[in-house]
Structures are given as C-alpha cells and as structure tokens.
Write a protein that holds these residues in place. Sequence first.
Motif, PDB file in Angstrom:
ATOM      1  N   ASN A 182       0.815  -1.205   0.000  1.00 23.91           N
ATOM      2  CA  ASN A 182       0.000   0.000   0.000  1.00 23.91           C
ATOM      3  C   ASN A 182       0.854   1.262   0.000  1.00 23.91           C
ATOM      4  OD1 ASN A 182      -3.187  -0.420   0.504  1.00 23.91           O
ATOM      5  ND2 ASN A 182      -2.055  -2.167   1.275  1.00 23.91           N
ATOM      6  N   GLY A 192       2.156   1.493  -3.512  1.00 25.36           N
ATOM      7  CA  GLY A 192       1.141   1.982  -4.437  1.00 25.36           C
ATOM      8  C   GLY A 192       0.989   3.487  -4.366  1.00 25.36           C
ATOM      9  N   ASN A 212       5.299  -1.963  -9.593  1.00 32.42           N
ATOM     10  CA  ASN A 212       3.856  -2.140  -9.511  1.00 32.42           C
ATOM     11  C   ASN A 212       3.477  -3.620  -9.504  1.00 32.42           C
ATOM     12  OD1 ASN A 212       1.035  -0.956  -9.763  1.00 32.42           O
ATOM     13  ND2 ASN A 212       1.104  -2.222 -11.583  1.00 32.42           N
ATOM     14  N   LEU A 272       2.113  -5.925  -6.192  1.00 32.64           N
ATOM     15  CA  LEU A 272       0.816  -6.585  -6.324  1.00 32.64           C
ATOM     16  C   LEU A 272       0.923  -8.086  -6.086  1.00 32.64           C
ATOM     17  CD1 LEU A 272      -2.178  -6.305  -7.064  1.00 32.64           C
ATOM     18  CD2 LEU A 272      -1.523  -6.595  -9.463  1.00 32.64           C
ATOM     19  N   THR A 297      -4.269  -2.180  -2.704  1.00 28.70           N
ATOM     20  CA  THR A 297      -3.028  -1.806  -3.383  1.00 28.70           C
ATOM     21  C   THR A 297      -3.322  -0.942  -4.603  1.00 28.70           C
ATOM     22  OG1 THR A 297      -2.067  -3.910  -2.668  1.00 28.70           O
ATOM     23  CG2 THR A 297      -0.892  -2.707  -4.368  1.00 28.70           C
ATOM     24  N   LEU A 298      -4.354  -1.326  -5.375  1.00 30.18           N
ATOM     25  CA  LEU A 298      -4.734  -0.541  -6.544  1.00 30.18           C
ATOM     26  C   LEU A 298      -5.316   0.805  -6.137  1.00 30.18           C
ATOM     27  CD1 LEU A 298      -6.412  -3.403  -8.614  1.00 30.18           C
ATOM     28  CD2 LEU A 298      -4.138  -2.428  -8.949  1.00 30.18           C
ATOM     29  N   THR A 327      -4.634   2.606  -3.398  1.00 33.69           N
ATOM     30  CA  THR A 327      -3.613   3.551  -2.937  1.00 33.69           C
ATOM     31  C   THR A 327      -2.829   4.127  -4.109  1.00 33.69           C
ATOM     32  OG1 THR A 327      -2.131   1.662  -2.490  1.00 33.69           O
ATOM     33  CG2 THR A 327      -3.347   2.594  -0.622  1.00 33.69           C
ATOM     34  N   ARG A 328      -2.683   3.353  -5.192  1.00 34.44           N
ATOM     35  CA  ARG A 328      -2.017   3.908  -6.376  1.00 34.44           C
ATOM     36  C   ARG A 328      -2.851   5.030  -6.991  1.00 34.44           C
ATOM     37  NH1 ARG A 328      -1.000   0.060 -11.358  1.00 34.44           N
ATOM     38  NH2 ARG A 328      -2.971   0.950 -12.051  1.00 34.44           N
TER      39      ARG A 328
END
Length: 492
Positions: A272, A275, A376, A380, A399-400, A402-403
């Motif tokens: 996180n 990301g 990335n 992941l 994770t996605l 926070t990116r």
Amino acid sequence: MASNTLPDTPVDNRHRPLILIACMLSMFMAAVEVTIVATAMPTIIADLGGFSLLGWVFAIYLLTQAITVPIYGRLADLYGCRHMFFIGTLLFLGGSVLCGFAPSLIWMIAFRALQGLGAGAITPVATTLIANIYGPHERGKAQGYLASVWGISAIVGPLLGAFIVQHFHWNIVFWINVPIGIIAMCILARYLPVDERRKSHSLDLISTALLSLAVAALLLALLQAESLGYYSVLLILLSVVATLLLVRQERKALEPLFPLTLWQNKVVVAGNIGGLVIGATMMGISAFLPTYVQGVMGGTPLQAGTTLALMSLGWPLASTLSGNLMQAFSYRFTLLSGAVLLVLGSLTLLLLTPNSGLWWARIAAFMIGAGMGLCNTTFLVSVQNSVATSVRGIATASTLFTRMLGSALGTAMLGAMLNANLHHRLPTFGDPVQMLMEKSQRQQLSAVQLTTLVEQVSLSLHWVFILAAGVSFLTFGAAWLIPAGHRPIAGK
C-alpha cells in the motif's frame, strides 16, 4: 505467508490463457477510457457545449471509480469474482452506451459517473481473478501481462480517439467498448467456473458509507482545488473525520471492510505504501514532462507524445520481466531494482535544459516506465501471495486504490510546487506556462520575454522533478519492509 502452491480456483490449463485474455480485454476497456475520451473531448464540446464543465467529465469518472475499488474488492471476497465482474462490466457498458446518446454535457457527466461505478469493479476483480486461477509461482508472469495493458492503452488510446473523431461520429469513442466487453463476458461465462461459496456474508454498510465519504471529500478537494478555493480545506477536514470514524467502525464490525489481519501483514503495508508512492511519482512525468517538452523546449505535441510513450513502452516490458526476476531472486531484489530506475529516471529529468535534445527526456521516461513496471507488478504479486484467499480481493483492491490515491495526491502536490515557484519567479505574468504552450501567445512574446519565461519555467519544473525524485526514493523504504529472500515459489 500463504502456503498453497496450487491455484485457488481450479481451471483447465487450456482455458486459463482464454480467461487471461478476457481479463486483459476488460482492463484495456477501462484503462483506455480516460485517454481516448480526452482526445475526443474538443469535438464533443464543440457539439454539446458546456466547456466550463469539461473537468467534471474526467473528475466524476475517477471519483466514482476510486470510491468503489475497495468496495468491489471486498464484495469479490464475500460473493466471488465472477459475479462482481459481470456486475461491474454491465454497469460500465451501460454507462458507455448512454454516454454516446448524451444530449448535453450535464448528461454526459451523469453517464460517466455510471461508467466509473463499473470501472471500479473491473480492475481489482480482474486482477484478483487472475491471482485465483494461477498458482503463486505463476502469478508474477500472469500479472505482468495484465499490467502491460496499461502501457498499451496509454499509446493506443490517443491514436484511436483521434482516428475515430476524424472519420466517424464522436459517440463511437464510447461504443467501441461494447464489443470488447461482450467478448470478455462471453469468455468468462463459458470458461470460468461458478463460485461455490455460501452467501451468508454481509457487507458492512456503515464502513462502506464512511469510506465513500472520506474518499469523495479528499478527491474532490484535490481534483477541484482551484475552483473550490478555501472550501477544499473543509473537504479535507471532512475526509479526516470520516476516516477516523471509519477506523472506529472497522474495529467493532463483525465483517469489516478492511480485515484487521491485512494491516498486521508487513507485505500488505509495503504494497500500500508502494502503491501510494508509485502513483505520486507517475504524475511527475505524466503531467509535467510534456509541459517541459512543449513549453520550455518548444517541441511539438507529437514530440511530447512520443517522449511520454516511451514510459508506456518501458512499463509493459518491465512488467513482463518482473515475474522472472521475482522467481530467480526475490520480491525485495526486484523492487529495489525498480526503485533504482525510478529515482535515476526522475533525477535524469534534472539534466533537461531549454536547449537540450529530447534524448535525456526520452531516456528518463523509459527508465521511469521500467521502474513502474517492476515495482507495480511486484508489490501486487507479493501482496496476493501473502494473504489468504478469503481476503485476496480486498488486499488487491487496497493496493490498486492507494495507487489511484497517490496519483491524485501527486498531481496536487507537484502542481502546488510548480505554482508556488512560478508565483515566486514570475509574479507579473498571469499564466506563463499557457503563454509558452499556446503557439499564438508564444509568437507574440518579445525575445527578452520569451527567454525569461523559458528560463524561469524550466527552473520551476526542475523543482517539480526534484520533489518527484524525493517521493520515488520512498520506494526503497517500502521494499525493505518485505522480508528478505521471499519469492513466489513454494508459497513464499
């Protein structure tokens, strides 16, 4: 760490490539939407009017998508990826069809919100679905293919959008998604097994509402800071309060939106943080490198586009390679390699001068893209391999998410840095960047004015690149949180 070395969803080996292709198609459909619409918007505005609302066409899509990403991730854990994929894709396609029929920009914004609600499911659910049908040692390669879609869409989107508006009506920009989505759904309906799990779970609606409020308030404050003024501060305070209430609610919920076990896992925390950093760093080049090429160096939009395209080329190449690096060495080694590329690429931007060639810019773009691809995909995959199947959806989605949040924060932070420098260096010019970017305004400047503007805007953008390099350096810290020696074999 998860110990299972086999896929969690048994699928015939002959069908797994088809499912991967279906997920790549759906990811492409959602990823290309932003770039293809951006290219077509001048034509759409000329037809529908409403130029003052232009920013909302993009903001509302990103807003509804970001809000729903973690929600869909948790729903995938509770009710299965198959159901959530079809729900999200149908919402997205419905919004796409309606956008093509929009009679005004107000309606366009409403239908874009519906598109975003569907897009929020596509990325996290497709990514989780691939993790479920491939074993831990195979996920790196599979997720590398999936991640490469983002780089491809960044190149294809603008070209496809320009071709469509030149030869067809602009509504084709939205309707072109429909056959892609239908093909993806048909493949999954045919080859992906039905989720066999009891539907005795329930989504924590209070946590969901608080999360939506916190994210919406924060993103509105960041995306509309200029138009909202001091109200953006109130929105940030509202976001903070909603976040605190969310934490309190999560601690007492029977089935929390973000299970406590996630935040006790160092790999998830690292993913996180990574990301967030990757999202912020990416904006340093995506938003401001084209400005330097066109405004400071006097390049053409084509030169700026081809320079940025090298980042989109480096990303999929490195994403595909990351699976082999993880397998041969470790998550940490792969992440540190990506971090080195991110930092060196960001620092290379400082070598740019108004009179330098485009090679330094293009080398920097490729290095940053490669660093993004390595980091990335590795963050992941390491997160997916470190958690139980029952929480893989929300772990992936976090994770996605926070990116995406990092991209918004990076845009606001780096934009504030640029504006502060411009105000300090060029206090008598209203919008110096626009003067340099707009060809007609640039030609009206005297030689002295042009030289002054170019030099001061160059120095201001260098400070943006310095800040981006500083942010990218945090990737090293996130990488060191992951235990040494862990790699995607034997369940590690």
